[in-house]
Design a protein around this motif. Structure first.
Motif, mmCIF file in Angstrom:
data_model
loop_
_atom_site.group_PDB
_atom_site.id
_atom_site.type_symbol
_atom_site.label_atom_id
_atom_site.label_comp_id
_atom_site.label_asym_id
_atom_site.label_seq_id
_atom_site.Cartn_x
_atom_site.Cartn_y
_atom_site.Cartn_z
ATOM 1 N N GLY A 119 10.573 -33.090 -15.417
ATOM 2 C CA GLY A 119 11.548 -34.139 -15.146
ATOM 3 C C GLY A 119 10.991 -35.364 -14.460
ATOM 4 N N ILE A 120 9.661 -35.501 -14.430
ATOM 5 C CA ILE A 120 9.062 -36.647 -13.757
ATOM 6 C C ILE A 120 9.201 -37.869 -14.669
ATOM 7 N N PRO A 121 9.866 -38.921 -14.230
ATOM 8 C CA PRO A 121 10.086 -40.077 -15.114
ATOM 9 C C PRO A 121 8.790 -40.822 -15.410
ATOM 10 N N THR A 122 8.669 -41.307 -16.646
ATOM 11 C CA THR A 122 7.503 -42.082 -17.044
ATOM 12 C C THR A 122 7.759 -43.566 -16.817
ATOM 13 N N GLN A 123 6.660 -44.314 -16.710
ATOM 14 C CA GLN A 123 6.781 -45.767 -16.600
ATOM 15 C C GLN A 123 7.038 -46.407 -17.953
ATOM 16 N N THR A 124 6.721 -45.693 -19.008
ATOM 17 C CA THR A 124 6.758 -46.271 -20.342
ATOM 18 C C THR A 124 7.989 -45.871 -21.137
ATOM 19 N N GLY A 125 8.894 -45.133 -20.509
ATOM 20 C CA GLY A 125 10.184 -44.882 -21.123
ATOM 21 C C GLY A 125 10.287 -43.683 -22.035
ATOM 22 N N GLU A 126 9.224 -42.882 -22.163
ATOM 23 C CA GLU A 126 9.318 -41.692 -23.002
ATOM 24 C C GLU A 126 10.323 -40.704 -22.409
ATOM 25 N N PRO A 127 10.976 -39.939 -23.276
ATOM 26 C CA PRO A 127 11.955 -38.968 -22.769
ATOM 27 C C PRO A 127 11.279 -37.859 -21.974
ATOM 28 N N VAL A 128 11.950 -37.403 -20.925
ATOM 29 C CA VAL A 128 11.468 -36.280 -20.125
ATOM 30 C C VAL A 128 12.605 -35.276 -19.997
ATOM 31 N N GLU A 129 12.271 -34.087 -19.530
ATOM 32 C CA GLU A 129 13.270 -33.025 -19.364
ATOM 33 C C GLU A 129 14.395 -33.493 -18.441
ATOM 34 N N GLN A 130 15.633 -33.362 -18.909
ATOM 35 C CA GLN A 130 16.792 -33.761 -18.118
ATOM 36 C C GLN A 130 17.603 -32.571 -17.600
ATOM 37 N N ASP A 131 17.323 -31.389 -18.102
ATOM 38 C CA ASP A 131 18.083 -30.201 -17.710
ATOM 39 C C ASP A 131 17.496 -29.632 -16.419
ATOM 40 N N PRO A 132 18.208 -29.764 -15.311
ATOM 41 C CA PRO A 132 17.635 -29.300 -14.036
ATOM 42 C C PRO A 132 17.382 -27.801 -14.013
ATOM 43 N N ARG A 133 18.189 -27.027 -14.726
ATOM 44 C CA ARG A 133 17.968 -25.580 -14.734
ATOM 45 C C ARG A 133 16.679 -25.244 -15.483
ATOM 46 N N ALA A 134 16.391 -25.976 -16.537
ATOM 47 C CA ALA A 134 15.146 -25.746 -17.272
ATOM 48 C C ALA A 134 13.939 -26.082 -16.400
ATOM 49 N N ILE A 135 14.044 -27.186 -15.644
ATOM 50 C CA ILE A 135 12.964 -27.552 -14.716
ATOM 51 C C ILE A 135 12.772 -26.451 -13.684
ATOM 52 N N TRP A 136 13.878 -25.968 -13.131
ATOM 53 C CA TRP A 136 13.817 -24.934 -12.093
ATOM 54 C C TRP A 136 13.208 -23.643 -12.628
ATOM 55 N N ARG A 137 13.569 -23.289 -13.847
ATOM 56 C CA ARG A 137 13.030 -22.059 -14.421
ATOM 57 C C ARG A 137 11.510 -22.158 -14.590
ATOM 58 N N ARG A 138 11.036 -23.309 -15.020
ATOM 59 C CA ARG A 138 9.583 -23.477 -15.164
ATOM 60 C C ARG A 138 8.896 -23.357 -13.812
ATOM 61 N N PHE A 139 9.492 -23.975 -12.807
ATOM 62 C CA PHE A 139 8.960 -23.888 -11.450
ATOM 63 C C PHE A 139 8.962 -22.444 -10.959
ATOM 64 N N ALA A 140 10.080 -21.752 -11.115
ATOM 65 C CA ALA A 140 10.204 -20.378 -10.617
ATOM 66 C C ALA A 140 9.235 -19.439 -11.314
ATOM 67 N N ALA A 141 9.065 -19.626 -12.619
ATOM 68 C CA ALA A 141 8.169 -18.743 -13.365
ATOM 69 C C ALA A 141 6.720 -18.893 -12.923
ATOM 70 N N ASN A 142 6.430 -20.009 -12.273
ATOM 71 C CA ASN A 142 5.062 -20.278 -11.818
ATOM 72 C C ASN A 142 4.947 -20.289 -10.294
ATOM 73 N N TYR A 143 5.938 -19.703 -9.621
ATOM 74 C CA TYR A 143 5.934 -19.733 -8.152
ATOM 75 C C TYR A 143 4.729 -19.000 -7.576
ATOM 76 N N HIS A 144 4.184 -18.048 -8.329
ATOM 77 C CA HIS A 144 3.017 -17.313 -7.843
ATOM 78 C C HIS A 144 1.811 -18.229 -7.631
ATOM 79 N N LEU A 145 1.787 -19.384 -8.277
ATOM 80 C CA LEU A 145 0.655 -20.308 -8.124
ATOM 81 C C LEU A 145 0.537 -20.833 -6.695
ATOM 82 N N PHE A 146 1.615 -20.756 -5.939
ATOM 83 C CA PHE A 146 1.628 -21.317 -4.583
ATOM 84 C C PHE A 146 1.279 -20.284 -3.514
ATOM 85 N N ARG A 147 0.884 -19.093 -3.920
ATOM 86 C CA ARG A 147 0.504 -18.079 -2.930
ATOM 87 C C ARG A 147 -0.631 -18.601 -2.054
ATOM 88 N N GLY A 148 -0.476 -18.435 -0.752
ATOM 89 C CA GLY A 148 -1.507 -18.835 0.190
ATOM 90 C C GLY A 148 -1.509 -20.302 0.550
#
Length: 469
Positions: free
Chosen positions: A79-108
């Motif tokens: 969902g990070i907006p571009t400077q050049t106007g390309e479409p980005v993910e607008q569904d906050p739940r989809a963004i959250w799911r991607r984040f949650a599925a990769n939460y293990h990356l933040f260990r430590g």
């Protein structure tokens, strides 16, 4: 298992841990002084509900999307907006799911600790974020964000913030600060003067920015004298909205102290038609640090220098998304020679405060502690950015204290744009400092009553006094 252990970050040795616990009890509930940061003043002015968990936690936090990008995720998918106007993910739940599925990356990482703290203390969440728990945690956070107690002003009060500074460009009209002031709300939200867009010739649009600067201030910026007067006037305007500090994010700590004729000649070059050379850009930034110190001696604003980051190291990312996208990388920084022209002129001034930060930890004991341990105008800022972590804070205390002591430092500031992380960051700092002080007590280098006083100073008093809050 609870997300937060009561003894997190305390020493493993039982005797030292017991002292750390006692010290922490003395400071854990002190008000938060937040003298430097990047939260959005619009939040406090409008006091609207945060839109959703993804836009509260993920989209604005470069600590989060930097890690995800390093593992091959596209910023557009977060969902990070571009400077050049390309479409980005607008569904906050989809963004959250991607984040949650990769939460293990933040260990430590400190990010994991800050997030767990916010989940547990703000939203009462006890299960770990993961692919399986993503939707349930999203729903719980989203429901709470609709409640009045989770509006920005209510959270400010819940966090026990006594004062918080945002950071604005001289080109900002400070309308949100005006709205806060006129609203009658008692929360103290102040601005800070960050002149980078009009003092860095390599900043995008620099010459146009300076022209706009002249229009805003009513100054003739065709001369250096008029340009300098524009800074003087704009700083006064920022002071009218509570500013007590300036902030300077230069690539290096280099300073110069040129004659008026030399400065005028340099100014004409950087404002001329020809492309600015890297050396002229560096010289102008160096001179402007000295000019800003002179103005701080006049108007009393505390000066912060945050050098040593190569900004936007990834040119493809910069072209697509702009600044502050997690691609800033620390560089070696020279303070002894770099600051000498400024210190030759102002180092002995007792009515000037310059707070130095670093992303080059090798300078702590070799350069920064000896400088701050000698010059009356210098103080050391806390472990910053990449080193705003338990290990980074510990290294800072070990390398700085023996030469500069505690009282040539300025306590802690959170320096964040991630609003929910503020209490967590202060809590980490208080736990680390109490652990460090506990070791001094058990090794009989400090009496416990002294350690209590120092813990209070590090958590509250030093920042409040250094930043004139």
């Amino acid at each position: 298992m609870a997300l937060l252990h009561d003894d997190r970050l305390f020493p493993a040795d039982p005797a030292t841990r017991a002292v750390a616990r006692r010290l922490y009890q003395e400071v854990k509930d002190l008000p938060l002084i937040c003298p430097h940061g990047h939260t959005d003043p619009r939040w406090y002015a409008e006091n609207s509900a945060f839109p959703d968990p993804a836009r509260l936690f993920v989209v604005p936090d470069h600590y989060i999307f930097r890690m995800l990008y390093s593992q091959g995720m596209r910023l557009e998918d977060l969902g990070i907006p571009t400077q050049t106007g390309e479409p980005v993910e607008q569904d906050p739940r989809a963004i959250w799911r991607r984040f949650a599925a990769n939460y293990h990356l933040f260990r430590g990482t400190p990010t994991r600790m800050w997030l767990d703290h916010a989940f547990a203390t703000l939203f009462g969440i006890e299960e770990r974020l993961s692919r399986d728990t993503a939707d349930a945690i999203y729903d719980r956070i989203a429901a709470r964000l609709e409640e009045p107690d989770f509006r920005p002003r209510a959270l400010y009060e819940r966090f026990n913030i006594e004062a918080i500074a945002t950071t604005e460009s001289p080109l900002d009209d400070l309308r949100h600060h005006a709205a806060i002031r006129d609203s009658g709300w008692s929360g103290r939200v102040i601005t800070a003067y960050r002149p980078d867009p009009v003092v860095d010739p390599e900043f995008p649009g620099f010459r146009e920015n300076v022209q706009r600067f002249g229009e805003i201030t009513g100054c003739d910026v065709s001369t250096f004298a008029g340009y300098r007067e524009a800074h003087r006037r704009r700083r006064q305007y920022f002071k009218s909205f509570g500013a007590t500090s300036t902030d300077h994010g230069h690539p290096s700590a280099r300073t110069t102290d040129f004659s008026l004729v030399e400065v005028e000649t340099l100014y004409n070059r950087v404002m001329g038609q020809a492309p600015v050379t890297p050396e002229d850009a560096e010289l102008f930034r160096a001179q402007m640090l000295t000019e800003m110190a002179a103005l701080s001696l006049e108007d009393g604003l505390v000066m912060q220098i945050h050098p040593g980051s190569m900004r936007s190291h990834n040119p493809a990312l910069f072209a697509r998304f702009g600044r502050d996208m997690g691609a800033d990388i620390p560089t070696p920084t020279n303070y002894v020679q770099g600051l000498k022209p400024l210190l030759d002129r102002f180092g002995n001034e007792r009515n000037l405060t310059i707070i130095l930060f670093t992303l080059d930890e090798s300078t702590y004991s070799r350069e920064l502690a000896p400088l701050a341990g000698h010059y009356p105008c210098l103080k050391l800022g806390p472990a910053w950015w990449f080193y705003d972590s338990a290990e980074g804070m510990r290294r800072y205390r070990e390398l700085v204290t023996e030469t500069a002591g505690f009282y040539n430092t300025v306590g802690f500031n959170d320096d964040t744009r991630a609003f929910p992380s503020i209490p967590a960051r202060h809590d980490v700092a208080r736990r680390v400092d109490c652990s460090y002080l506990a070791e001094l007590v058990v090794t009989h280098r400090l009496d416990e009553d002294e350690a209590v006083e120092v813990a209070h100073d590090l958590a509250y008093r030093l920042a409040k006094e250094a930043y004139k809050l």
